[in-house]
Motif scaffolding. Structure first.
Motif, PDB file in Angstrom:
ATOM      1  N   GLY A 157       0.783  -1.231   0.000  1.00 57.36           N
ATOM      2  CA  GLY A 157       0.000   0.000   0.000  1.00 57.36           C
ATOM      3  C   GLY A 157       0.806   1.268   0.000  1.00 57.36           C
ATOM      4  O   GLY A 157       0.429   2.242   0.652  1.00 57.36           O
ATOM      5  N   GLN A 158       1.939   1.309  -0.725  1.00 57.49           N
ATOM      6  CA  GLN A 158       2.725   2.528  -0.877  1.00 57.49           C
ATOM      7  C   GLN A 158       3.174   2.631  -2.334  1.00 57.49           C
ATOM      8  O   GLN A 158       3.764   1.687  -2.878  1.00 57.49           O
ATOM      9  N   SER A 159       2.913   3.755  -2.985  1.00 62.11           N
ATOM     10  CA  SER A 159       3.398   3.971  -4.347  1.00 62.11           C
ATOM     11  C   SER A 159       3.540   5.459  -4.605  1.00 62.11           C
ATOM     12  O   SER A 159       2.790   6.268  -4.055  1.00 62.11           O
ATOM     13  N   TRP A 160       4.509   5.811  -5.452  1.00 58.94           N
ATOM     14  CA  TRP A 160       4.787   7.201  -5.771  1.00 58.94           C
ATOM     15  C   TRP A 160       5.021   7.320  -7.277  1.00 58.94           C
ATOM     16  O   TRP A 160       5.899   6.642  -7.813  1.00 58.94           O
ATOM     17  N   ALA A 161       4.267   8.138  -7.979  1.00 62.07           N
ATOM     18  CA  ALA A 161       4.474   8.379  -9.409  1.00 62.07           C
ATOM     19  C   ALA A 161       5.481   9.511  -9.574  1.00 62.07           C
ATOM     20  O   ALA A 161       5.294  10.595  -9.013  1.00 62.07           O
ATOM     21  N   LEU A 162       6.525   9.277 -10.366  1.00 63.95           N
ATOM     22  CA  LEU A 162       7.628  10.236 -10.487  1.00 63.95           C
ATOM     23  C   LEU A 162       7.856  10.732 -11.906  1.00 63.95           C
ATOM     24  O   LEU A 162       8.455  11.790 -12.096  1.00 63.95           O
ATOM     25  N   GLY A 163       7.399   9.990 -12.914  1.00 69.08           N
ATOM     26  CA  GLY A 163       7.618  10.392 -14.287  1.00 69.08           C
ATOM     27  C   GLY A 163       6.485   9.945 -15.185  1.00 69.08           C
ATOM     28  O   GLY A 163       5.722   9.036 -14.848  1.00 69.08           O
ATOM     29  N   ILE A 164       6.360  10.586 -16.353  1.00 63.56           N
ATOM     30  CA  ILE A 164       5.282  10.287 -17.284  1.00 63.56           C
ATOM     31  C   ILE A 164       5.795  10.459 -18.713  1.00 63.56           C
ATOM     32  O   ILE A 164       6.650  11.309 -18.984  1.00 63.56           O
ATOM     33  N   SER A 165       5.285   9.634 -19.610  1.00 59.70           N
ATOM     34  CA  SER A 165       5.671   9.744 -21.014  1.00 59.70           C
ATOM     35  C   SER A 165       5.150  11.047 -21.600  1.00 59.70           C
ATOM     36  O   SER A 165       4.215  11.655 -21.089  1.00 59.70           O
ATOM     37  N   GLY A 166       5.758  11.476 -22.712  1.00 58.71           N
ATOM     38  CA  GLY A 166       5.341  12.727 -23.330  1.00 58.71           C
ATOM     39  C   GLY A 166       3.885  12.732 -23.733  1.00 58.71           C
ATOM     40  O   GLY A 166       3.183  13.736 -23.561  1.00 58.71           O
ATOM     41  N   HIS A 167       3.375  11.600 -24.249  1.00 62.08           N
ATOM     42  CA  HIS A 167       1.969  11.567 -24.661  1.00 62.08           C
ATOM     43  C   HIS A 167       1.014  11.336 -23.496  1.00 62.08           C
ATOM     44  O   HIS A 167      -0.200  11.389 -23.663  1.00 62.08           O
ATOM     45  N   GLY A 168       1.550  11.069 -22.310  1.00 64.94           N
ATOM     46  CA  GLY A 168       0.727  10.969 -21.110  1.00 64.94           C
ATOM     47  C   GLY A 168       0.137   9.611 -20.827  1.00 64.94           C
ATOM     48  O   GLY A 168      -0.605   9.456 -19.858  1.00 64.94           O
ATOM     49  N   GLY A 169       0.456   8.599 -21.629  1.00 63.34           N
ATOM     50  CA  GLY A 169      -0.172   7.302 -21.453  1.00 63.34           C
ATOM     51  C   GLY A 169       0.566   6.326 -20.577  1.00 63.34           C
ATOM     52  O   GLY A 169       0.004   5.313 -20.169  1.00 63.34           O
ATOM     53  N   VAL A 170       1.847   6.586 -20.275  1.00 65.82           N
ATOM     54  CA  VAL A 170       2.659   5.681 -19.463  1.00 65.82           C
ATOM     55  C   VAL A 170       3.199   6.437 -18.260  1.00 65.82           C
ATOM     56  O   VAL A 170       3.789   7.516 -18.415  1.00 65.82           O
ATOM     57  N   ILE A 171       2.991   5.884 -17.081  1.00 61.30           N
ATOM     58  CA  ILE A 171       3.409   6.514 -15.826  1.00 61.30           C
ATOM     59  C   ILE A 171       4.412   5.595 -15.144  1.00 61.30           C
ATOM     60  O   ILE A 171       4.236   4.369 -15.127  1.00 61.30           O
ATOM     61  N   VAL A 172       5.475   6.178 -14.592  1.00 65.12           N
ATOM     62  CA  VAL A 172       6.507   5.380 -13.927  1.00 65.12           C
ATOM     63  C   VAL A 172       6.770   5.947 -12.538  1.00 65.12           C
ATOM     64  O   VAL A 172       6.435   7.087 -12.234  1.00 65.12           O
ATOM     65  N   GLY A 173       7.390   5.124 -11.709  1.00 57.38           N
ATOM     66  CA  GLY A 173       7.699   5.582 -10.362  1.00 57.38           C
ATOM     67  C   GLY A 173       8.295   4.486  -9.522  1.00 57.38           C
ATOM     68  O   GLY A 173       8.983   3.586 -10.023  1.00 57.38           O
ATOM     69  N   VAL A 174       7.989   4.513  -8.238  1.00 56.52           N
ATOM     70  CA  VAL A 174       8.493   3.522  -7.297  1.00 56.52           C
ATOM     71  C   VAL A 174       7.354   3.095  -6.386  1.00 56.52           C
ATOM     72  O   VAL A 174       6.502   3.910  -6.003  1.00 56.52           O
ATOM     73  N   ALA A 175       7.312   1.807  -6.061  1.00 58.72           N
ATOM     74  CA  ALA A 175       6.270   1.261  -5.184  1.00 58.72           C
ATOM     75  C   ALA A 175       6.888   0.181  -4.310  1.00 58.72           C
ATOM     76  O   ALA A 175       7.871  -0.467  -4.688  1.00 58.72           O
ATOM     77  N   ARG A 176       6.272  -0.016  -3.163  1.00 58.85           N
ATOM     78  CA  ARG A 176       6.776  -1.027  -2.249  1.00 58.85           C
ATOM     79  C   ARG A 176       6.178  -2.384  -2.595  1.00 58.85           C
ATOM     80  O   ARG A 176       4.969  -2.522  -2.756  1.00 58.85           O
ATOM     81  N   SER A 177       7.043  -3.363  -2.734  1.00 59.34           N
ATOM     82  CA  SER A 177       6.610  -4.735  -2.971  1.00 59.34           C
ATOM     83  C   SER A 177       6.868  -5.572  -1.721  1.00 59.34           C
ATOM     84  O   SER A 177       7.321  -5.037  -0.701  1.00 59.34           O
ATOM     85  N   GLY A 178       6.631  -6.861  -1.830  1.00 65.63           N
ATOM     86  CA  GLY A 178       6.872  -7.725  -0.683  1.00 65.63           C
ATOM     87  C   GLY A 178       8.337  -7.890  -0.358  1.00 65.63           C
ATOM     88  O   GLY A 178       8.685  -8.319   0.745  1.00 65.63           O
ATOM     89  N   THR A 179       9.221  -7.536  -1.307  1.00 69.34           N
ATOM     90  CA  THR A 179      10.649  -7.735  -1.093  1.00 69.34           C
ATOM     91  C   THR A 179      11.451  -6.443  -1.015  1.00 69.34           C
ATOM     92  O   THR A 179      12.638  -6.470  -0.732  1.00 69.34           O
ATOM     93  N   GLY A 180      10.823  -5.313  -1.309  1.00 66.60           N
ATOM     94  CA  GLY A 180      11.538  -4.045  -1.267  1.00 66.60           C
ATOM     95  C   GLY A 180      10.909  -3.017  -2.183  1.00 66.60           C
ATOM     96  O   GLY A 180       9.797  -3.217  -2.685  1.00 66.60           O
TER      97      GLY A 180
END
Length: 435
Positions: A157-180
């Protein structure tokens, strides 16, 4: 003392041997003769674009005065970030015609932070508290408002969006998984997928930016030997980028141009951490640092053609926003703005956090004349450096004004903190060519 990086400047500006020919601090007779000849040869020509402009973006109503600009759209019309509003922090969108507008919160949440936007500024992403009190990545548009992107399937239950593609359709970032902490790629709510990490070290990775179509993603990941910059593609997965101090030097990739061909960030160099520019054609290139203070710089934005890079460096006074341009090297944004720019009086510009595709519009964080943290936007334009007095024209008055400053020891044209014959030759090159 910082060292100026001029990877493409020397052959264009300095005649053979001129840099080490024993010229005096004021340039000597040869330099004075060059000035006289160029003054006679040059007619008045317009500078290539509108002069520079600077503006503080203000803050949201309520709460203490505080605002941060995190990014600017590719077309330079939209800045995004966050500001103190009432009792909470709220994500904002700023445009010249509307000023600063709050983007709201997720249902049940009490804070939000915008971190990036699409090339036209219509899609904004960031992080916000959710009803559970945890932080969740969000996407915002005019029509849908703020929507949570969710979490990794095995996350907590933790996620942070940090970047987005120029056309706005793809979002990237960092999120907590079960291992890190894992880098993620998402194409809307409920579609978050982990990108993996580099071999070795803890599972700790974050994606910071994406190309126009989202096919190339960059960021940083823990690996054997420490934190490393990476480049991701669907076919190749995460691949480490080389460092300035060697193939495995630590660092991080922070931004890339729309095609994804040019990447900027920071890397350990022999002198300290240094901003870099990377492409497959040229490899990694150190961009130097600002004069004074420790050798430390980090790039946060790059123009579409890669000829302008912005970020933050260290001077004797502390953190300072910089712009690096091909052919000039690294200088402070304040120096690039020039003298007598209305609105910039009394400001300290701490960091440049984003730049438009053209390289002409820069946003960042500063301390305003009242000592408050405030977002800012600077329109540098395609400013001709030889327009010394910012008149909008390159003419004999610029030459006279430069010479007066040069004789007073205040004509640091190349941004290395000194006034020398190198500054004279660099100015003459721009002056004669009319930029």
């Amino acid at each position: 003392m910082g060292v100026m990086s001029r990877p493409r400047m020397g052959p264009r500006i300095w005649p053979d041997g001129a840099r080490n020919a024993g010229m005096t601090r004021r340039g000597g007779a040869a330099a004075r003769l060059l000035v006289a000849c160029s003054a006679a040869a040059l007619t008045s020509v317009p500078a290539r674009a509108d002069g520079p402009r600077f503006q503080g973006l203000g803050d949201m109503p309520g709460g203490r005065f505080d605002s941060v600009a995190c990014a600017v759209s590719g077309d330079g019309t939209t800045a995004v970030g966050y500001s103190s509003a009432s009792e909470h922090t709220e994500a904002f969108r700023w445009r010249a015609e509307t000023g600063m507008q709050g983007l709201g919160y997720l249902p049940g949440g009490i804070s939000s932070f915008a971190t990036a936007c699409s090339a036209d500024g219509s899609v904004i992403i960031g992080r916000a508290t959710s009803g559970l009190g945890r932080e969740q990545a969000f996407v915002w548009t005019e029509n849908s408002g703020m929507l949570g992107l969710g979490f990794l399937p095995d996350g907590d239950g933790q996620s942070w969006a940090l970047g987005i593609s120029g056309h706005g359709g793809v979002i990237v970032g960092v999120a907590r998984s079960g291992t890190g902490l894992q880098s993620f790629r998402a194409m809307g709510p409920g579609s978050m997928l982990a990108l993996g990490d580099l071999p070795g070290g803890a599972i700790l990775a974050g994606a910071f930016a994406a190309s126009d179509d989202g096919s190339i993603i960059i960021g940083a990941s823990e690996a054997t030997g420490g934190r490393r910059p990476f480049r991701w593609t669907a076919s190749g997965g995460l691949q480490p980028l080389p460092g300035l101090a060697g193939p495995t030097a630590p660092g991080g990739a922070n931004a890339l141009n729309l095609p994804g061909t040019i990447i900027v960030g920071t890397s350990l160099a022999p002198e300290g951490f240094e901003a870099f520019r990377w492409s497959a054609a040229t490899g990694i290139e150190g961009l130097g640092d600002l004069p004074g203070g420790p050798h430390q710089s980090e790039a946060f934005g790059v123009s579409n053609d890669g000829t302008a890079v912005v970020g933050s460096g260290q001077t004797a006074e502390g953190s300072e926003a910089f712009i690096w341009t091909d052919g000039i090297g690294m200088r402070s944004v304040r120096q690039a703005l020039g003298r007598g720019i209305t609105g910039a009086e009394g400001w300290r510009l701490i960091s440049a956090t984003g730049v438009s595709c053209s390289g002409e519009v820069v946003v960042g964080i500063g301390i305003n004349p009242d000592g408050q943290r405030e977002a800012w936007i600077a329109h540098l334009g395609q400013v001709c450096p030889a327009d010394w007095n910012n008149s909008g024209r390159v003419d004999s008055q610029d030459l006279f004004d430069f010479m007066a400053a040069f004789n007073a020891g205040d004509a640091d044209f190349d941004g290395d903190g000194l006034t020398t014959s190198v500054d004279m030759l660099a100015f003459l090159n721009a002056f004669i060519s009319g930029c």
